[in-house]
Design a protein around this motif. Sequence first.
Motif, PDB file in Angstrom:
ATOM      1  N   ASN A 286       0.951  -1.065   0.046  1.00  0.00           N
ATOM      2  CA  ASN A 286       0.267   0.134   0.480  1.00  0.00           C
ATOM      3  C   ASN A 286       0.579   1.482   0.283  1.00  0.00           C
ATOM      4  OD1 ASN A 286      -2.583  -1.321   0.226  1.00  0.00           O
ATOM      5  ND2 ASN A 286      -2.203  -1.815   2.107  1.00  0.00           N
ATOM      6  N   GLN A 287       2.461   1.088   0.977  1.00  0.00           N
ATOM      7  CA  GLN A 287       2.897   2.480   0.883  1.00  0.00           C
ATOM      8  C   GLN A 287       3.990   2.531   0.240  1.00  0.00           C
ATOM      9  OE1 GLN A 287      -0.042   3.506   1.676  1.00  0.00           O
ATOM     10  NE2 GLN A 287       1.004   4.866   2.150  1.00  0.00           N
ATOM     11  N   LYS A 288       4.859   1.033  -0.098  1.00  0.00           N
ATOM     12  CA  LYS A 288       5.833   1.244  -0.827  1.00  0.00           C
ATOM     13  C   LYS A 288       7.278   2.229  -0.292  1.00  0.00           C
ATOM     14  CE  LYS A 288       3.118   1.761  -4.784  1.00  0.00           C
ATOM     15  NZ  LYS A 288       3.436   0.748  -5.676  1.00  0.00           N
ATOM     16  N   LEU A 306      10.464   5.516   4.420  1.00  0.00           N
ATOM     17  CA  LEU A 306      10.037   5.448   2.832  1.00  0.00           C
ATOM     18  C   LEU A 306      10.992   6.752   2.316  1.00  0.00           C
ATOM     19  CD1 LEU A 306       8.671   9.603   2.714  1.00  0.00           C
ATOM     20  CD2 LEU A 306       8.161   8.380   5.354  1.00  0.00           C
ATOM     21  N   ASN A 323       2.479  10.196   6.270  1.00  0.00           N
ATOM     22  CA  ASN A 323       2.694   8.410   5.754  1.00  0.00           C
ATOM     23  C   ASN A 323       2.891   7.425   6.773  1.00  0.00           C
ATOM     24  OD1 ASN A 323       4.196   7.724   3.125  1.00  0.00           O
ATOM     25  ND2 ASN A 323       4.821   9.837   3.095  1.00  0.00           N
ATOM     26  N   VAL A 326      -0.785   7.245   7.323  1.00  0.00           N
ATOM     27  CA  VAL A 326      -1.059   6.160   6.008  1.00  0.00           C
ATOM     28  C   VAL A 326      -0.954   4.700   6.565  1.00  0.00           C
ATOM     29  CG1 VAL A 326      -1.740   6.074   3.998  1.00  0.00           C
ATOM     30  CG2 VAL A 326      -1.478   8.300   4.763  1.00  0.00           C
TER      31      VAL A 326
END
Lengths: 786, 311
Positions: A286-288, A306, A323, A326
Amino acid sequence: MSDLLFELFSEEIPARMQAQAAADLKKLVTGALIERGLTFEAAESFVTPRRLTLHVVGLPPRQPDQREEKKGPRVGAPEAAIQGFLKSAGLKSLDEATIETDKKGGQFYLAAIERPGAATLDVLAEILPEAVKNFPWPKSMRWGAGSAESNALRWVRPLHSIVATFGPETEDPEIVPFEIGGIASGNVTYGHRFMAPQPIKVRRFHDYLLGLQTAKVVLDPARRRDIILHDARDLAFAQGLELVEDEGLLFEVAGLVEWPVVLMGEFDKSFLDIPDEVIRATIRANQKCFVLRDPETGRLANKFLLVSNIVASDGGQKIAAGNGRVVRARLSDALYFWRTDQAPLPDYADKGKPLDQRLAKLRALKIVFHQNLGSQGERVDRLVALARELAPKVGAEPEKAARAAELAKADLVTEVVGEFPETQGLMGRYYAELQGEDGEVAAAIEDHYKPQGPNDLIPAAPVSIAVALADKLDTLVGFWAIDEKPTGSKDPFALRRAALGVIRIILENRLRLRLVSELIEAYETVLLHKQTGDIYVYLHEVTPNRLVTITAKLHDKTRPRYGAIDRSKDVLIVKSEGEDQETSSSVSFSLTGHFGDKARIIQRLPSPEFIAGDLLAFFADRLKIYLRDRGARHDLLDAVFALGEDDLVLIVARINALENFLKTEDGASLLTGYKRAANILKAEEKKDGAGAFEAPPDAGLLAEPQENALAEALERTEREAQVAAKAEDFEAAMRALAKLRAPVDAFFDKVTVNSENRDLRKNRLQTLAQLRRAIHRVADFSKIGG
Amino acid sequence: MTDSAAANPALDPRKSFQGLILTLQTFWARQGAVILQPYDMEVGAGTFHPATTLRSLGKKPWRAAYVQPSRRPKDGRYGENPNRLQHYYQFQVILKPSPDDLQELYLHSLAAIGVDSALHDIRFVEDDWESPTLGAWGLGWECWCDGMEVSQFTYFQQVAGVECAPVSGELTYGLERLAMYVQGVENVYDLNFNGLDGDARITYGDVFLQAEQEYSRHNFEAANVEKLFGDFNRAEAECKALLAFGDQGDAKHHLMVLPAYDQCVKASHAFNLLDARGVISVTERQSYILRVRELAKACGAAWMKTEGSGF
């Protein structure tokens, strides 16, 4: 020598397409250059989310001149032919042509056409727009006002500008002039979308690269990956943590940024109740983002990394915080899924333990496995039957294997696997352990998908082996049954991988299985799996008179029945196995009349023997590749496979022994002797007919001592080789063969095979045929190359 | 951001949900878009508004922006999930043909609502859009802000089975998510709707929590399945009948596209409710989707015969 700089600047190119696009750009342009006689020293391509760049070094300023000769009509040919020749060769008069003489002495005109090479700049002005027009994007689109036209330019996302400069290092390069889709080539590019969006005038690659670097763009994807990996490791190290490396993710995030900035975010420790793999899948998919491991516990830490695309004015605090929010929201979903999967399932709460309830749901939903291979529930039934049958052969307890097979697919309807399909198997194991399943059963649920690739670990525990083999054999025979075999590069159901998996499981665990009978068993399970009350009728092959051969089997105890159906009348003719055709025709009845409305015609299917044979050949191909990757000779596989052997462990043992034998002088020499004998036999069998010399030689007709010696040696060797092969001592079988070398050499040295005496000739050929037979007991030497 | 918005929290996109909507409307009005009101029917997404589906077909240039309440019966969570709603707002922008600077316009619109691109990581991440029920597809991205998807950005290639010529650019802002982001709240029901404090403060929960609870019950438990199947079939038949009524037998005239399209929208919503009720099996599902798509395609083909398409 001159260099080309070519950049296509667009809106964001999908990360997954970037590497291929860079390779394609290089191939398209350099291919076209070479085709036009333009060689170069080096070419390199680069890609970022917004640009595709090609740099070609050391191109000549012009194409080489070309000289072509054009043959004209004979001297004295009609005027029309002469005129046509002049026109096509571009000559003003015959004075510009020469007169040549051909081999037969006839005279004809010849025109020499000089074609001066074009300027490379002009050639590039042709090639580059063609490359843009023909670019092989997996998916492309139209955009803007131009998209109303039918021949509108297509690109992966809107294309905004093109840089194309060409020239020697010492001078100002020129712009390669062309226009495509309303975009004129030029010498202006742009920097980072947010940090340096202003135009940059470029000359050649060197200043282009520096200009981009200044404008916060790292052109080379490999450098972006290095930066990310290096910074990620450093950041992790500073916190006493380890980066969980993930190459696929690294490539993806390097394709999402032009200026990578690694930042650290965190989430609440309470989320660490979720299994590490689920946390990782959540954060990755989802967030790479990358996850981090605590080296002391070996478990994940509540931190993640991230990769942002900007140097933020607050040092990245807001980005990391955003981030983090999320990630937290995603992890609360994951935690909810993880807990839900352990709780009773509404509507299925009376179906046993949590995973059994999911199995009940899997069955109830009738989730399709493949439209011609039934539902996942039916597949589970087959796997249970097969795993139970395989278990004793691989040293597993049948009931454990059956239980593992029963639960193997239940996690497909769990929330976590629904969200992250890559956790299938693993989640089944977790949930099985939580509901108190046997450890071997739980492990087999995870392991039964393995190996997933040539380097993946193979299952080694007996229960895991039974279920893993059942899963793969069912897949293979199933897709073979409905004729969905792999073709060329297409293998949508990963059948090659399944076959290689079977090979690796068998060989690396040294399992002694008769592959043909296992395949037939698996096929009959697919064909006739025992679901109470159901009757499956399978149509075989369509015969010219519209009759279709069928196999029908009632559940449980009924033996397979083969027969025929007249489809035009919906009438079935069935006979029990073993009955002959005459008897069968008397038993005819209507399909529904006999079987009732439960009869289902599933699919036209080939016979079990055909499937097993065809699949065995497929396995042989896979085994060849497996052995070749390990440096073995693949022609030896053919030689051994020709024996009809289907025990993979024995096949490989034979190949190894044979390979070692052929490396010895005796082996090489015997191979030569064998080939000589086989060639003679082949030639003589043409005269006397195939099989003419298969009778054993007559001892009374052995005239020469060398004949006698060979006959004796053959008898001994055949016996010894057979005993050794039976004992699976192939080295000994080879040693036995080696004893043939001297008598064979002596035989060919002294004995004339094609004697005047017909009886002697025949007897000598029979001796050679016996030699051939004896050698074939070990391997079919005719398949060996060299 | 306008001065008045900064001064007045009721209009401030960072302080009120309504301020976010008003700011986006103002921004796109300045770009020459027609500011429309929501379509007066139940739709699954802003794309269903005829101002997008039908107007994106044909040559005639078109620029519009509007808020569209979107209903996804299956996404109901009885008001218990902080992110998921069965009714939410999309802000939809459609620009035909897609302007060359559409990405820049989009980024300016984010700046207008207070997302500073020097401080936040804004990314265009591949996401190919497809609507099987509308017979539509396009290429584009999800737009991420610090890892959160805040918008969909699509270049329509085909809509209602008709090739887009020229291509339209479509932007869809998920208003609740965006508002949660700029207001810095973690639960959608905590969003400040009117920007005021104390007793005067109205939250998103004040406005919608009861509705989410009641509609979740309705969608999952109460909606009459028989009636819904009837609704679907009637809407399908009516759509076809209206299209036949308006057909003039030539390529340049059709007199009843929009009323027919309404029936297509109705059928689609009935299907979504049936899906939420769990009465449509996997195989049937595909066939219902195809039936809606056939209606959408017939409406698209009819629209191409009208002046609205610009011929």
